[in-house]
Write a protein that holds these residues in place. Structure first.
Motif, short mmCIF file in Angstrom:
data_model
loop_
_atom_site.label_atom_id
_atom_site.label_comp_id
_atom_site.label_asym_id
_atom_site.label_seq_id
_atom_site.Cartn_x
_atom_site.Cartn_y
_atom_site.Cartn_z
N THR A 18 0.05 85.56 29.99
CA THR A 18 1.37 86.17 29.97
C THR A 18 1.50 86.99 28.70
O THR A 18 0.53 87.17 27.97
CB THR A 18 2.49 85.10 29.99
N LEU A 19 2.70 87.44 28.41
CA LEU A 19 2.97 88.18 27.19
C LEU A 19 2.49 87.41 25.97
O LEU A 19 2.80 86.22 25.82
CB LEU A 19 4.48 88.45 27.08
N LEU A 20 1.70 88.02 25.13
CA LEU A 20 1.12 87.47 23.90
C LEU A 20 0.05 86.40 24.14
O LEU A 20 -0.45 85.81 23.20
CB LEU A 20 2.19 86.93 22.95
N SER A 21 -0.31 86.11 25.37
CA SER A 21 -1.40 85.18 25.71
C SER A 21 -1.38 83.91 24.86
O SER A 21 -2.32 83.65 24.10
CB SER A 21 -2.74 85.88 25.57
N PRO A 22 -0.34 83.10 24.96
CA PRO A 22 -0.28 81.90 24.11
C PRO A 22 -1.36 80.88 24.48
O PRO A 22 -1.73 80.73 25.64
CB PRO A 22 1.11 81.33 24.40
N THR A 23 -1.89 80.21 23.47
CA THR A 23 -2.87 79.13 23.66
C THR A 23 -2.45 77.93 22.83
O THR A 23 -1.83 78.06 21.77
CB THR A 23 -4.29 79.56 23.23
N LEU A 24 -2.82 76.76 23.32
CA LEU A 24 -2.60 75.52 22.59
C LEU A 24 -3.91 74.75 22.60
O LEU A 24 -4.48 74.50 23.67
CB LEU A 24 -1.50 74.67 23.21
N THR A 25 -4.42 74.40 21.43
CA THR A 25 -5.65 73.64 21.30
C THR A 25 -5.32 72.31 20.65
O THR A 25 -4.64 72.27 19.62
CB THR A 25 -6.70 74.39 20.46
N ALA A 26 -5.80 71.22 21.25
CA ALA A 26 -5.61 69.88 20.71
C ALA A 26 -6.97 69.35 20.26
O ALA A 26 -7.93 69.37 21.04
CB ALA A 26 -5.00 68.96 21.74
N TYR A 27 -7.07 68.93 19.02
CA TYR A 27 -8.29 68.37 18.45
C TYR A 27 -8.09 66.88 18.20
O TYR A 27 -7.01 66.47 17.77
CB TYR A 27 -8.62 69.03 17.11
N GLN B 86 -16.83 64.11 13.66
CA GLN B 86 -16.95 64.66 14.99
C GLN B 86 -15.55 64.82 15.57
O GLN B 86 -14.69 63.97 15.37
CB GLN B 86 -17.76 63.74 15.90
N GLU B 87 -15.35 65.90 16.29
CA GLU B 87 -14.08 66.17 16.92
C GLU B 87 -14.33 66.59 18.37
O GLU B 87 -15.35 67.19 18.67
CB GLU B 87 -13.35 67.32 16.23
N VAL B 88 -13.42 66.25 19.22
CA VAL B 88 -13.40 66.78 20.58
C VAL B 88 -12.12 67.60 20.71
O VAL B 88 -11.13 67.34 20.02
CB VAL B 88 -13.46 65.68 21.66
N TYR B 89 -12.17 68.63 21.55
CA TYR B 89 -10.99 69.48 21.68
C TYR B 89 -10.85 70.00 23.09
O TYR B 89 -11.80 70.02 23.87
CB TYR B 89 -11.05 70.65 20.70
N VAL B 90 -9.63 70.39 23.41
CA VAL B 90 -9.32 71.03 24.68
C VAL B 90 -8.32 72.14 24.40
O VAL B 90 -7.44 72.01 23.55
CB VAL B 90 -8.77 70.02 25.72
N THR B 91 -8.50 73.28 25.08
CA THR B 91 -7.64 74.44 24.91
C THR B 91 -7.04 74.83 26.25
O THR B 91 -7.75 74.88 27.26
CB THR B 91 -8.44 75.63 24.35
N ILE B 92 -5.74 75.10 26.23
CA ILE B 92 -5.09 75.65 27.42
C ILE B 92 -4.40 76.95 27.01
O ILE B 92 -4.00 77.12 25.85
CB ILE B 92 -4.07 74.67 28.04
N GLY B 93 -4.31 77.89 27.93
CA GLY B 93 -3.70 79.16 27.64
C GLY B 93 -3.02 79.73 28.87
O GLY B 93 -3.28 79.31 29.99
N LEU B 94 -2.13 80.69 28.62
CA LEU B 94 -1.42 81.36 29.68
C LEU B 94 -1.72 82.85 29.64
O LEU B 94 -1.82 83.44 28.56
CB LEU B 94 0.09 81.15 29.54
#
Length: 69
Positions: free
Chosen positions: A34-43, A24-32
């Motif tokens: 802006t140019l290229l719409s960067p996202t960071l997901t932590a699992y 089982q994993e839990v995750y959260v994603t944040i994004g901006l």
């Protein structure tokens, strides 16, 4: 955005194992927005290994109807 993932492993591949290898994993994603719409997901794996891993992504949308009228 966030959520939970349950990975069901094949019982045949784990025959004779002391514990099933389901995880089982839990995750959260944040994004901006802006140019290229960067996202960071932590699992975070919460069943067996108790480790973190990260996914960095970029994306871009292209309106094809403007290119091919």
């Amino acid at each position: 955005m966030g959520g939970r993932v349950y990975l069901l492993r094949s019982r045949a591949a784990n025959a004779g194992a002391a514990k099933p290898l389901d995880s089982q994993e839990v995750y959260v994603t944040i994004g901006l927005n802006t140019l290229l719409s960067p996202t960071l997901t932590a699992y975070k794996e919460v069943d067996h290994y108790h480790q973190y891993y990260f996914l960095l992504g970029v994306s871009h949308t292209l309106n094809l109807t403007r290119l091919f009228p």
